[in-house]
Design a protein around this motif. Structure first.
Motif, PDB file in Angstrom:
ATOM      1  N   GLY A 258      14.309  24.273  -3.836  1.00 21.02           N
ATOM      2  CA  GLY A 258      13.577  23.471  -2.866  1.00 21.02           C
ATOM      3  C   GLY A 258      12.394  24.195  -2.247  1.00 21.02           C
TER       4      GLY A 258
ATOM      5  N   ASN B 212       9.256  29.967   1.052  1.00 23.36           N
ATOM      6  CA  ASN B 212       8.885  28.867   1.947  1.00 23.36           C
ATOM      7  C   ASN B 212       9.610  29.053   3.276  1.00 23.36           C
ATOM      8  OD1 ASN B 212       8.385  26.536   3.359  1.00 23.36           O
ATOM      9  ND2 ASN B 212       8.915  25.128   1.697  1.00 23.36           N
ATOM     10  N   LYS B 213       8.871  29.455   4.282  1.00 23.13           N
ATOM     11  CA  LYS B 213       9.447  29.740   5.598  1.00 23.13           C
ATOM     12  C   LYS B 213      10.164  28.524   6.183  1.00 23.13           C
ATOM     13  CE  LYS B 213       7.983  29.956  10.318  1.00 23.13           C
ATOM     14  NZ  LYS B 213       8.271  31.136  11.082  1.00 23.13           N
ATOM     15  N   TYR B 214       9.778  27.317   5.756  1.00 22.22           N
ATOM     16  CA  TYR B 214      10.344  26.109   6.366  1.00 22.22           C
ATOM     17  C   TYR B 214      11.629  25.647   5.691  1.00 22.22           C
ATOM     18  CZ  TYR B 214       6.049  26.398   8.886  1.00 22.22           C
ATOM     19  OH  TYR B 214       5.043  26.877   9.675  1.00 22.22           O
ATOM     20  N   ARG B 215      12.084  26.411   4.686  1.00 22.24           N
ATOM     21  CA  ARG B 215      13.417  26.151   4.144  1.00 22.24           C
ATOM     22  C   ARG B 215      14.387  26.990   4.968  1.00 22.24           C
ATOM     23  NH1 ARG B 215      15.503  22.657   1.887  1.00 22.24           N
ATOM     24  NH2 ARG B 215      16.565  23.655   0.141  1.00 22.24           N
TER      25      ARG B 215
ATOM     26  N   ASN C  43       5.605  25.385   3.388  1.00 25.94           N
ATOM     27  CA  ASN C  43       5.066  24.035   3.606  1.00 25.94           C
ATOM     28  C   ASN C  43       6.148  23.091   4.079  1.00 25.94           C
ATOM     29  OD1 ASN C  43       5.949  21.922   1.338  1.00 25.94           O
ATOM     30  ND2 ASN C  43       5.954  23.980   0.456  1.00 25.94           N
ATOM     31  N   LEU C  44       5.707  22.000   4.689  1.00 24.86           N
ATOM     32  CA  LEU C  44       6.610  20.932   5.142  1.00 24.86           C
ATOM     33  C   LEU C  44       6.322  19.655   4.359  1.00 24.86           C
ATOM     34  CD1 LEU C  44       6.540  21.504   9.005  1.00 24.86           C
ATOM     35  CD2 LEU C  44       8.611  21.406   7.639  1.00 24.86           C
ATOM     36  N   GLY C  45       5.991  19.803   3.099  1.00 24.77           N
ATOM     37  CA  GLY C  45       5.679  18.624   2.291  1.00 24.77           C
ATOM     38  C   GLY C  45       4.363  18.008   2.700  1.00 24.77           C
TER      39      GLY C  45
ATOM     40  N   GLU D 243       3.490  16.424   5.227  1.00 25.75           N
ATOM     41  CA  GLU D 243       3.102  16.537   6.639  1.00 25.75           C
ATOM     42  C   GLU D 243       2.488  17.880   7.002  1.00 25.75           C
ATOM     43  OE1 GLU D 243       6.152  15.589   9.495  1.00 25.75           O
ATOM     44  OE2 GLU D 243       6.776  13.821   8.363  1.00 25.75           O
TER      45      GLU D 243
ATOM     46  N   ASP E 246       0.955  24.991  10.439  1.00 22.89           N
ATOM     47  CA  ASP E 246       2.202  25.331   9.743  1.00 22.89           C
ATOM     48  C   ASP E 246       1.963  26.476   8.764  1.00 22.89           C
ATOM     49  OD1 ASP E 246       3.565  23.267  11.050  1.00 22.89           O
ATOM     50  OD2 ASP E 246       3.073  21.802   9.488  1.00 22.89           O
TER      51      ASP E 246
ATOM     52  N   SER F  44       1.121  29.813  10.721  1.00 20.12           N
ATOM     53  CA  SER F  44       2.224  30.448  11.448  1.00 20.12           C
ATOM     54  C   SER F  44       3.283  31.020  10.504  1.00 20.12           C
ATOM     55  CB  SER F  44       2.846  29.480  12.457  1.00 20.12           C
ATOM     56  OG  SER F  44       3.368  28.368  11.805  1.00 20.12           O
TER      57      SER F  44
ATOM     58  N   ILE G  10       7.632   7.899  -5.156  1.00 11.55           N
ATOM     59  CA  ILE G  10       8.278   6.626  -5.477  1.00 11.55           C
ATOM     60  C   ILE G  10       7.877   5.510  -4.534  1.00 11.55           C
ATOM     61  CG2 ILE G  10      10.258   7.432  -6.806  1.00 11.55           C
ATOM     62  CD1 ILE G  10      11.852   7.614  -4.290  1.00 11.55           C
ATOM     63  N   PHE G  11       7.128   5.852  -3.480  1.00 14.69           N
ATOM     64  CA  PHE G  11       6.691   4.750  -2.619  1.00 14.69           C
ATOM     65  C   PHE G  11       5.268   4.965  -2.157  1.00 14.69           C
ATOM     66  CE2 PHE G  11      10.349   7.041  -0.810  1.00 14.69           C
ATOM     67  CZ  PHE G  11       9.679   8.029  -0.110  1.00 14.69           C
TER      68      PHE G  11
END
Lengths: 221, 351
Positions: free
Chosen positions: A14, A125-128, A160-162, A164, A169, A172, A220-221
Motif C-alpha cells: 500500500g 510512505n509516511k502516511y501509511r 502521499n494521501l492519494g 487528496e 503533506d 512535512s 472506478i468512479f
C-alpha cells in the motif's frame, strides 16, 4: 540509478510500489529503453500492474504478468515468463508484493538476480500508519532484505494521501524520509509527487530532488 | 500537517475497532477480507487485546458469543461464503440479546463465487442472516473514512440496542486506499452492561445468557420485547445521504461503492440536462423507508443500482408503496459498472 539490468521496487504494502514501477517503466520506455515490467506480487490479487497493461503496451513496455491476474483465482502465481529477465536484453522492473512476505519470492531467485545485476529501492510512505514511524520503516527494510536475500540501494520517498495529497503533506514528510535514510545508511534517492503539485513544490522547496509522476491507480468512479 | 493517514478499507475497519475499545477479535481468513484479520493479528497483542484465528468461521462466531456474554467489545469479520457459515451463531447471538460487530467484505456469489467485489448479500444481511424473527443493524459505508466512522458507530449501536451490527462492505471498499481521520467519530452515551456474565461474587443475582426458552409464552414475550427495540431503531437510527434530489425527476438509489459510481453518473446526466439525483442509504436496516416514500411524491421514477441481480429494489418498492416505477441496473460476478453504463440507464428512463 537505473543502470543495472534489474530494478526492484519493494516496500510495505500500500505504499505505492505499483504506481512507482508503472511510472518508471513508462518513463524509461518513452526515453527509448527496451523495458519489461514484472508483476511479482504473490500476496495481494488486487490493484495490479495488469490494470495498466494497455497503457504500458502502447508505450512498448513488455508486461510480464501472472496468467490469472485480475481473475477469480485467488492464489496469485509467478508469471511463466519471469525467468526470461535473466536472459533478455531488456531492463526489467520488478514490482514486488508488499512487506517481507512479498519479498520472499525474490529470495528464491536471489542468485540469478545478483548475477544479472540489480538495484533495489525501498518505497517509503509516511502516511501509511504501519511504517509512519521511521524505526518501523527501517525494521521493514531489514525484514525485506532478509527475506529477499538482497540489499537496498536507496529509498524512494513516496509519502502521499492519494488524490487528496497537498504540497504540505509532501513537505512535512521530508524530514522523516531523510531520517530513514540516516538510520538505514541508504541514500534518499528521490521524493515523488503527483504532477499537479509540480509548480508549487519546485517554488516552495527548490533544493529538494523531486520526480513528478502520474496516479495510475484503477479509477472506478 | 494532516492528521490523516492513508489506509485500506480493511485496515481502517480494524484500526477503528481497536480505537472503539474492541478487545477481542475472532476471525478466519478469506479474500478479500484477510487484510483485516492480518491487521488485528499484528496490532492486538501490542494494544491490550487479543486476536485469534479460529479453526473455522463457525468457531469464530461462537467465540464472539462467549466473549460478548462476558461483556467485552468483540468483532468478527469475513467475506460472503464465510458469513453464510456464521449464520447459526448470529441467530444465537440475536436470541441472547448480545452486542457484537460483524464485518462482511462481500465478494461475488453464490457458492464459492469469486473474489471480486459484489453486493449480492443484501438479502442475506437485511432479511435472512439467521433463523427466527430477527434483524441486525446493517451499515453500508461508501468510502474509507466511513468504514472507520461506521465501525465505531457499530460498536455503540450494538451496546445501546443489545444487537449484532453488521458492516456491509465489499471487495472494492476493503482493498482500496483513501485518507482517514480517526478523530472524527461522534460520541454516544452508552448504557451500563448490567446483564454481563462476569462473576456475581454473591453481590448481585446471577445473570444468564441464553437463547433457549422452554415456555412458548416466555419466548413470545422475548420476541415482542426485541421487536420493540427494532421499532426504536427504525424510528431513530435511519441514516442516508442525498445528492441533487431537490428538483430530481429521476432518483438513483445506490449504497456503498456503487453509490460513488452512481454519483458520477448523476453528474454526467445533469450535464446533459437530465434532472437526476442520488439517494444513498447508509443504514440498510433500518432502511430509509419514510424518506423514500416522501421522495416518491415528487420523483417520476427510481433506478436501483446494485452489484447484484436486483435485491434492494424490493425494499425501495415497499418503501414507496409502488407509487412510482422502480427499475434495476446491476452487474454481478465481481464486474464493476462504469459511470457511463449507469448514465445509459438514466437516459433511457428519463425519456
Amino acid at each position: 540509478m537505473y543502470n543495472k539490468k534489474i530494478i526492484i521496487i519493494a516496500g510495505h504494502y500500500g505504499c505505492g510500489k505499483t504506481n512507482i514501477a508503472v511510472n518508471l517503466a513508462a518513463e524509461l520506455a518513452k526515453e527509448g529503453q527496451a523495458v519489461s515490467i514484472v508483476d511479482l506480487d504473490i500476496v495481494n490479487p488486487y490493484f495490479r500492474t495488469a490494470d495498466n497493461n494497455k497503457m504500458l503496451t502502447s508505450f512498448g513496455v513488455d508486461t510480464i504478468l501472472p496468467e490469472f491476474a485480475n481473475t477469480n483465482v485467488d492464489i496469485p502465481s509467478l508469471p511463466v515468463r519471469f525467468k526470461s529477465i535473466f536472459v533478455s536484453d531488456r531492463t526489467a522492473i520488478i514490482d514486488v508484493g508488499g512487506d517481507d512476505d512479498g519479498a520472499v519470492v525474490l529470495g528464491g531467485y536471489a542468485k540469478d538476480i545478483i548475477n544479472t545485476g540489480y538495484e533495489m529501492y525501498f518505497v517509503y510512505n509516511k502516511y501509511r500508519p504501519s511504517i509512519a514511524d521511521v524505526n518501523n520503516a527501517y525494521y521493514m527494510m531489514l525484514a525485506i532484505e532478509h527475506s529477499s536475500k538482497l540489499k537496498f540501494d536507496g529509498i524512494i520517498n513516496n509519502s502521499n494521501l492519494g488524490e487528496e495529497t497537498t504540497t504540505d503533506d509532501i513537505l512535512s514528510a521530508l524530514p522523516d524520509a531523510k531520517k530513514l535514510a540516516e538510520i538505514s545508511g541508504k541514500p534518499l534517492f528521490t521524493t515523488t509527487a503527483l504532477k499537479r503539485l509540480k509548480q508549487e513544490l519546485i517554488t516552495t522547496a527548490p533544493d529538494e530532488n523531486f520526480i513528478f509522476i502520474d496516479d495510475i491507480t484503477k479509477k472506478i468512479f | 500537517m494532516s492528521r490523516k493517514v492513508l489506509m485500506k478499507g480493511n485496515e481502517a475497519v480494524a484500526e477503528a475497532a481497536i480505537r472503539a475499545g474492541c478487545k477481542l477479535f475472532f476471525g478466519y481468513p478469506i479474500t478479500p477480507q484477510t487484510d483485516l484479520s492480518e491487521y488485528m493479528a499484528k496490532q492486538m497483542p501490542n494494544r491490550g487485546g487479543l486476536s485469534l484465528q479460529a479453526e473455522s468461521e463457525i468457531a469464530a462466531i461462537n467465540m464472539v458469543l462467549g466473549a460478548s456474554a462476558s461483556g467485552a467489545r468483540v468483532m468478527t469479520s469475513s467475506s460472503s461464503p464465510g458469513i453464510s457459515l456464521k449464520g447459526e451463531g448470529i441467530s444465537y447471538i440475536v436470541g441472547s440479546d448480545l452486542p457484537c460487530v460483524i464485518v462482511n467484505v462481500q465478494r461475488g456469489g453464490p457458492g464459492l463465487g469469486g473474489i471480486q467485489p459484489a453486493q449480492s448479500d443484501y438479502f442475506q444481511a437485511t432479511k435472512a442472516l439467521g433463523h427466527g424473527d430477527m434483524h441486525l443493524i446493517v451499515l453500508a459505508p461508501a468510502n474509507i473514512q466511513e468504514m472507520a466512522i461506521l465501525t465505531g458507530e457499530a460498536f455503540d449501536l450494538a451496546d445501546i440496542y443489545r444487537t449484532p451490527v453488521m458492516i456491509l462492505a465489499d471487495g472494492a471498499l476493503g482493498q482500496m486506499m483513501e485518507p482517514v481521520d480517526f478523530a472524527a467519530k461522534p460520541v454516544r452515551v452508552l448504557p451500563e452492561k448490567t446483564w454481563v456474565c462476569n462473576g456475581h461474587q454473591n453481590k448481585r443475582p446471577m445473570n444468564i445468557v441464553n437463547s433457549l426458552y422452554i415456555q412458548p409464552e416466555e419466548l413470545e414475550q422475548k420476541n415482542i420485547e426485541r421487536f420493540e427495540r427494532y421499532k426504536k431503531i427504525e424510528e431513530t437510527e435511519v441514516k442516508y445521504e442525498e445528492y441533487l434530489t431537490d428538483d430530481a425527476e429521476i432518483v438513483v438509489v445506490a449504497y456503498g461503492i456503487t453509490a460513488r459510481i452512481a454519483r458520477t453518473a448523476v453528474n454526467l446526466a445533469r450535464a446533459e440536462g437530465i434532472k437526476a439525483g442520488l439517494h444513498r442509504p447508509i443504514t440498510l436496516y433500518p432502511f430509509p423507508k419514510k424518506r423514500l416514500n416522501k421522495l416518491a411524491d415528487k420523483v417520476d421514477i427510481f433506478l436501483s443500482v446494485e452489484l447484484n441481480m436486483g435485491q434492494m429494489i424490493d425494499d425501495i418498492k415497499l418503501a414507496i408503496e409502488c407509487k412510482k416505477p422502480v427499475k434495476h441496473f446491476g452487474r454481478t460476478g465481481g464486474v464493476m459498472p462504469v459511470p457511463e453504463e449507469i448514465l445509459d440507464n438514466i437516459r433511457r428512463l428519463a425519456k
